[in-house]
Design a protein around this motif. Structure first.
Motif, PDB file in Angstrom:
ATOM      1  N   THR A 254      -3.802   0.559  -3.722  1.00  0.00           N
ATOM      2  CA  THR A 254      -2.444   0.320  -3.216  1.00  0.00           C
ATOM      3  C   THR A 254      -2.494  -0.642  -2.047  1.00  0.00           C
ATOM      4  OG1 THR A 254      -1.750   2.533  -3.901  1.00  0.00           O
ATOM      5  CG2 THR A 254      -0.389   1.416  -2.261  1.00  0.00           C
ATOM      6  N   ARG A 255      -3.432  -0.415  -1.136  1.00  0.00           N
ATOM      7  CA  ARG A 255      -3.573  -1.323   0.009  1.00  0.00           C
ATOM      8  C   ARG A 255      -3.992  -2.716  -0.450  1.00  0.00           C
ATOM      9  NH1 ARG A 255      -5.995   3.392   1.995  1.00  0.00           N
ATOM     10  NH2 ARG A 255      -8.124   2.600   1.686  1.00  0.00           N
ATOM     11  N   LYS A 258      -1.079  -4.738  -2.017  1.00  0.00           N
ATOM     12  CA  LYS A 258      -0.063  -5.193  -1.063  1.00  0.00           C
ATOM     13  C   LYS A 258      -0.408  -6.548  -0.452  1.00  0.00           C
ATOM     14  CE  LYS A 258       1.885  -0.738   0.353  1.00  0.00           C
ATOM     15  NZ  LYS A 258       2.015   0.243   1.455  1.00  0.00           N
ATOM     16  N   ILE A 259      -1.701  -6.876  -0.410  1.00  0.00           N
ATOM     17  CA  ILE A 259      -2.083  -8.154   0.198  1.00  0.00           C
ATOM     18  C   ILE A 259      -2.715  -9.099  -0.817  1.00  0.00           C
ATOM     19  CG2 ILE A 259      -2.312  -7.223   2.532  1.00  0.00           C
ATOM     20  CD1 ILE A 259      -5.318  -7.069   2.081  1.00  0.00           C
TER      21      ILE A 259
END
Length: 392
Positions: A254-255, A258-259
């Motif tokens: 998920t992290r 996001k980027i």
């Protein structure tokens, strides 16, 4: 994308052999920045030997993204495409797109950035070849990275000068293809002091957040903390790389998403690591996949003891003339392994100062002798001060 990246490198972890891992950081940046869907689909098709589909997808990726000819040539997944007649057309397409894009920028500045990018990779390419030919902890690899370490200390000073004049030399100054060159030099000379500058650059779109994530992970690992994005590997054990521990691992993808980072399992496949993201209740990965958490060993708590003490060691340091002329002051941090006889082995610079200080620190530490109560080889880190002034 950076046009001068090899396809190999990761972090200087805590007690791991530094040279073994240092050359791989470029590989990480390539892997993470080559993230857009078409490019990844082309890689997948190439791995499956679906050559027509791979070339078709790659042409579309080059037409819409920023992939230099060097990046395409160094992508190992595309090895099977290079004998195809259409491959030269793809390279020409990439070259033309890059030239048109970079024509709008300050050419002297762009030339300097290209030169820095090339030198940042000069011996890392040699190390990457040594890794493929001789293995991940070979003397050939270590020798190449020792040469690169000397060059790195000069490059970081060049980047510091650029930052003083221009701020971070990112996308608006040097374009899409070169925006991460200065970052990569900083990544090879990691220091917390750059985080505010790089975070601001990433927030403004001058630098990819997926690049900055690598430095965040690396700094955490060096402090003995768990990484956030899973970008950092540990040393190879029996020819298999390990993964540094990850904070809140069930949510790592998920992290990453996001980027703009690819899923961790796809990323780790580049090192032949079979990985599954754990759930909150179950981690299906074997414990041996991870580097065992170990704190940084400081001088006072080390089970090895320097014969004569550190004050006597510091007193042997000669302040190099080049460092004096440049008014350099600070510390050179070394990583080394104390063998059973108390003799330093594999002494490597992990935080450079430059001006000849790195070489002087290596000279003095290699001549030092220890008593080793551990009964086995023991790894430590030591910081040597320049200039050294004896406490009164």
């Amino acid at each position: 994308m950076l046009p001068y990246l090899t396809t190999a490198l990761l972090a200087l972890g805590l007690p791991q052999p530094a040279a073994q891992n240092a050359f791989r950081q470029s590989m990480v940046l390539v892997a993470e920045e080559a993230g857009p869907a078409l490019y990844q689909q082309a890689r997948t098709a190439a791995r499956q030997n679906n050559v027509p589909a791979a070339l078709r997808l790659l042409k579309r990726a080059v037409a819409t993204g920023y992939y230099s000819p060097e990046t395409l040539q160094e992508e190992p997944d595309f090895a099977g495409l290079r004998t195809q007649p259409a491959w030269l057309l793809v390279l020409a397409q990439a070259r033309t797109r890059q030239q048109r894009h970079e024509a709008q920028f300050d050419q002297p500045l762009l030339a300097l950035i290209r030169q820095i990018g090339h030198q940042d990779q000069q011996f890392r390419r040699v190390a990457a070849e040594a890794d493929r030919t001789y293995g991940p902890d070979s003397p050939q690899l270590r020798a190449a990275m020792q040469q690169q370490s000397t060059l790195d200390s000069r490059l970081i000073r060049q980047v510091d000068s650029l930052i003083t004049v221009h701020g971070y030399p990112g996308k608006s100054l040097v374009g899409e293809y070169q925006q991460s060159v200065a970052f990569l030099v900083i990544q090879h000379n990691p220091d917390d002091k750059y985080l505010p500058l790089l975070t601001a650059a990433a927030d403004k779109g001058e630098l990819r957040w997926s690049s900055l994530a690598l430095l965040i992970d690396r700094l955490k690992v060096e402090k003995g903390e768990k990484q956030l994005y899973g970008s950092q590997l540990g040393p190879a054990v029996n020819g298999q790389y390990q993964l540094q521990p990850i904070e809140d691992e069930p949510n790592v993808n998920t992290r990453r998403a996001k980027i703009g980072m690819e899923p961790l399992e796809d990323y780790l496949r580049r090192w032949s690591i079979s990985y599954q993201v754990p759930t909150a209740s179950l981690n299906p990965n074997p414990p041996t996949l991870y580097v065992a958490p170990r704190p940084v060993v400081d001088e006072e708590k080390s089970p090895v003891e320097l014969i004569g003490g550190y004050e006597a060691l510091y007193a042997q340091l000669q302040y190099p003339a080049a460092a004096r002329q440049q008014h350099l002051a600070g510390r050179v941090t070394l990583e080394l392994r104390i063998d059973k006889q108390g003799i330093p082995q594999d002494v490597t610079v992990v935080k450079s100062l430059g001006g000849g200080c790195d070489e002087e620190a290596l000279r003095v530490m290699r001549a030092a002798r220890f008593t080793n109560q551990a009964g086995e080889d023991h790894e430590i880190r030591v910081s040597l001060p320049f200039p050294y002034e004896k406490a009164k």
